[in-house]
Design a protein around this motif. Sequence first.
Motif, PDB file in Angstrom:
ATOM      1  N   THR A  54      13.635 -12.479  -6.315  1.00 18.58           N
ATOM      2  CA  THR A  54      13.759 -11.247  -5.546  1.00 18.58           C
ATOM      3  C   THR A  54      13.580 -10.027  -6.451  1.00 18.58           C
ATOM      4  O   THR A  54      12.898  -9.073  -6.091  1.00 18.58           O
ATOM      5  CB  THR A  54      15.129 -11.186  -4.870  1.00 18.58           C
ATOM      6  OG1 THR A  54      15.287 -12.354  -4.075  1.00 18.58           O
ATOM      7  CG2 THR A  54      15.239  -9.959  -3.998  1.00 18.58           C
ATOM      8  N   VAL A  55      14.191 -10.118  -7.622  1.00 17.11           N
ATOM      9  CA  VAL A  55      14.063  -8.996  -8.554  1.00 17.11           C
ATOM     10  C   VAL A  55      12.602  -8.798  -8.935  1.00 17.11           C
ATOM     11  O   VAL A  55      12.068  -7.683  -8.881  1.00 17.11           O
ATOM     12  CB  VAL A  55      14.901  -9.252  -9.820  1.00 17.11           C
ATOM     13  CG1 VAL A  55      14.667  -8.156 -10.839  1.00 17.11           C
ATOM     14  CG2 VAL A  55      16.368  -9.352  -9.471  1.00 17.11           C
ATOM     15  N   HIS A 113       6.842  -5.926  -3.558  1.00 12.46           N
ATOM     16  CA  HIS A 113       6.378  -6.954  -2.628  1.00 12.46           C
ATOM     17  C   HIS A 113       6.890  -6.640  -1.219  1.00 12.46           C
ATOM     18  O   HIS A 113       8.017  -6.195  -1.044  1.00 12.46           O
ATOM     19  CB  HIS A 113       6.901  -8.317  -3.100  1.00 12.46           C
ATOM     20  CG  HIS A 113       6.250  -9.488  -2.427  1.00 12.46           C
ATOM     21  ND1 HIS A 113       6.662  -9.966  -1.215  1.00 12.46           N
ATOM     22  CD2 HIS A 113       5.222 -10.263  -2.816  1.00 12.46           C
ATOM     23  CE1 HIS A 113       5.915 -11.014  -0.872  1.00 12.46           C
ATOM     24  NE2 HIS A 113       5.030 -11.205  -1.841  1.00 12.46           N
ATOM     25  N   HIS A 114       6.056  -6.914  -0.202  1.00  7.92           N
ATOM     26  CA  HIS A 114       6.406  -6.506   1.162  1.00  7.92           C
ATOM     27  C   HIS A 114       7.593  -7.264   1.732  1.00  7.92           C
ATOM     28  O   HIS A 114       8.251  -6.814   2.658  1.00  7.92           O
ATOM     29  CB  HIS A 114       5.204  -6.681   2.086  1.00  7.92           C
ATOM     30  CG  HIS A 114       4.794  -8.117   2.259  1.00  7.92           C
ATOM     31  ND1 HIS A 114       3.906  -8.723   1.388  1.00  7.92           N
ATOM     32  CD2 HIS A 114       5.157  -9.047   3.151  1.00  7.92           C
ATOM     33  CE1 HIS A 114       3.744  -9.976   1.774  1.00  7.92           C
ATOM     34  NE2 HIS A 114       4.487 -10.202   2.847  1.00  7.92           N
ATOM     35  N   THR A 166      17.310  -3.488  -1.054  1.00 10.82           N
ATOM     36  CA  THR A 166      17.304  -4.319  -2.265  1.00 10.82           C
ATOM     37  C   THR A 166      16.355  -3.734  -3.301  1.00 10.82           C
ATOM     38  O   THR A 166      16.664  -3.680  -4.486  1.00 10.82           O
ATOM     39  CB  THR A 166      16.866  -5.753  -1.925  1.00 10.82           C
ATOM     40  OG1 THR A 166      17.191  -6.025  -0.572  1.00 10.82           O
ATOM     41  CG2 THR A 166      17.511  -6.739  -2.847  1.00 10.82           C
ATOM     42  N   LYS A 167      15.192  -3.326  -2.836  1.00 14.28           N
ATOM     43  CA  LYS A 167      14.236  -2.719  -3.772  1.00 14.28           C
ATOM     44  C   LYS A 167      14.883  -1.577  -4.536  1.00 14.28           C
ATOM     45  O   LYS A 167      14.791  -1.498  -5.760  1.00 14.28           O
ATOM     46  CB  LYS A 167      13.026  -2.186  -2.999  1.00 14.28           C
ATOM     47  CG  LYS A 167      11.921  -3.214  -2.813  1.00 14.28           C
ATOM     48  CD  LYS A 167      10.707  -2.577  -2.160  1.00 14.28           C
ATOM     49  CE  LYS A 167       9.754  -3.646  -1.650  1.00 14.28           C
ATOM     50  NZ  LYS A 167       8.696  -3.103  -0.790  1.00 14.28           N
ATOM     51  N   MET A 168      15.556  -0.703  -3.798  1.00 15.18           N
ATOM     52  CA  MET A 168      16.165   0.456  -4.430  1.00 15.18           C
ATOM     53  C   MET A 168      17.220   0.033  -5.441  1.00 15.18           C
ATOM     54  O   MET A 168      17.275   0.550  -6.553  1.00 15.18           O
ATOM     55  CB  MET A 168      16.791   1.362  -3.360  1.00 15.18           C
ATOM     56  CG  MET A 168      15.794   1.958  -2.377  1.00 15.18           C
ATOM     57  SD  MET A 168      14.414   2.777  -3.195  1.00 15.18           S
ATOM     58  CE  MET A 168      15.169   4.347  -3.603  1.00 15.18           C
TER      59      MET A 168
END
Lengths: 345, 345
Positions: free
Chosen positions: A20-21, A28-29, A35-37
Amino acid sequence: MKNLATITEIAQKLQISASTVSRALHDHHSIGLRTKMRVRQLAGELNYEPNQAAIRFQQRRTATIGVILPELSESFFSAAFSAIEDSSFNCNYSIFLGQSHDSEVKEKQIVEAMKARRVDGLIVSIAKNTTNYDHFEMLKKYDIPVVFFDRIPNISDIHYVNCNMESGTLKAMNFLLKSGHRIIGMINGPENLFASQQRMEGYIKAMKSHPLKFDPSLVLSSDLTKEGTEKAMGQLLSLKRKITALIAFNDYVALDAIQFARERNIRINEDITFVSYSNMPMSYHTACPPVASLEQFPYQQGEKATEILMELLNKKESESPIVSYKKITLESHLAFHKSRLITTV
Amino acid sequence: MKNLATITEIAQKLQISASTVSRALHDHHSIGLRTKMRVRQLAGELNYEPNQAAIRFQQRRTATIGVILPELSESFFSAAFSAIEDSSFNCNYSIFLGQSHDSEVKEKQIVEAMKARRVDGLIVSIAKNTTNYDHFEMLKKYDIPVVFFDRIPNISDIHYVNCNMESGTLKAMNFLLKSGHRIIGMINGPENLFASQQRMEGYIKAMKSHPLKFDPSLVLSSDLTKEGTEKAMGQLLSLKRKITALIAFNDYVALDAIQFARERNIRINEDITFVSYSNMPMSYHTACPPVASLEQFPYQQGEKATEILMELLNKKESESPIVSYKKITLESHLAFHKSRLITTV
DNA sequence: TTTGAGTAAACAAACGATTGCGTATCTTTT
DNA sequence: AAAAGATACGCAATCGTTTGTTTACTCAAA
């Protein structure tokens, strides 16, 4: 601070998985905005930098190209290198540089080392006495593309960039012939170099088209050392047909020839008019530069060579096995030196 | 032939484990002679070559050093680079080369790129206007040792190799003073360079020891561009106290200064005697070279710098955190030019 | 016969990142 | 309300090599 942050570390602290990281960092879409942030935030705080060694290992490419040159101290090659450096820097490629010092043995060693280093591709200007190209052919088996420039092997199935030395020589000869010169000497380079052959062709064509008889004794070749050039020059000066002009393989050869002539009280560019190739910047400060020199555009050659290589490297992924060989030939340009220095002397 | 053999492949074919293969290839004592022979045999047949990317990843070292120089086209630096290349080739290190082109910004970018590439160490000659050394200091956190040479920062906690420019200047000055010169000009380099400060010290010491008064208006500094040098030279020539000798920061500055003087009908090395630093080979062919130039031994400096770096890299493993800074200073040597060219002009 | 040493090789984890595939949760559609 | 689809993430393998720790076996000494 010895240990840099890794993806795994970030994952643990955030209680999520490493994948995920990784995906979050690559935008990634399938990763949610939250989570991205969070990932980016922490990555920033921890000063995370991807471990390129790991990536290169995983991707089986090194993002590195090898550059093999005869001599960096020759301004032509240092200029060409600068171009390669600049171009590849923009593509995020790094460069391994090796100098052959004009030794075929050293050249082979460097190729070996570069192969072992798993460079993605190679840009090469060959040593002056390299006649066997096995060490380059061998690279095809390893799928390492090679782009030659300037000093290129005289074989057909290669990629290369060079300057048209035949038409260049034609330009130089026409200039001399128009100025009234009829007995024109030439100190050429080693015969295995394609550029030497081209110079020879140009010389012959110019003579024939005028039409004048081609006198082979007026064309000698130097091994590019001071001694080799002096020997050739001595031979030229001892001919019955006295030359009134000389074309030298490059500016270094020209300088040695000029030096040799001056020691024999020949007036440079009066008794004998000198023309050469390379147009090196230092000529400006030189005692008696040749009146003209064929500019060979080192920077452009380096740029083009890198361009070709980058194309090849990108194409490799789409796996088109049909290879067509890229060949770029630039026209050289006859540059006349400012005569300021000459006249004030 | 695309895919090279791996240890795992060898292991499978031989029905043994990968670790055994690895140890066999490294001549580990716990592997029996029979197995060793079998492994080596097959490795030879399959043309096995260790995947350096994998090894570097696993060992967390890249066997690569970064070299950052201002300009390869300056013969001093290309000579130094050759030394670094030769020395590190022997130690199985490869080189990433970057030119700062005397830009502090570019220098920082290159350092960043090298850090990202995880070079094991760095050899640097700084850009002429670099005054902030944070980008180098930062590397300590990453345990990347830096060895400076020639153009070194004027701070204390660094490793470096350089030439003693103070004593060198003293030598040059003493030569000029002995020849009867009393009004000696100097075109120095940017003041942030340690080498500039040393030149200044040498100049002052020489004057004081003779004893002569130190006239600050005789010492100007150039930014090393043609324009900067010409400006300084113009200023020097317009002084009431007419200089009879000039010390230039290096041969390139000297050539520009000489050029400028010649255009004003000053007889080189007669009206004004020129001395400089670097002793570049091309001076030999140059119209009016300075009568003498301080040899700075680029090859030796490069060698020593590499030596120091290799020591640091080896020491790092034994983890002695107490670092003492290696400092090597070579004595420069005043080289007189063959006057052949000058007299025949 | 038991213990110990010595030899030869296997096992497994680790280095850091990427990626195909699987799955749980949530939303939308019919 | 059930099926279908979209969304968001985890699992596990993989890249090639090295290396600490077992394991299995042989041989000799006690």
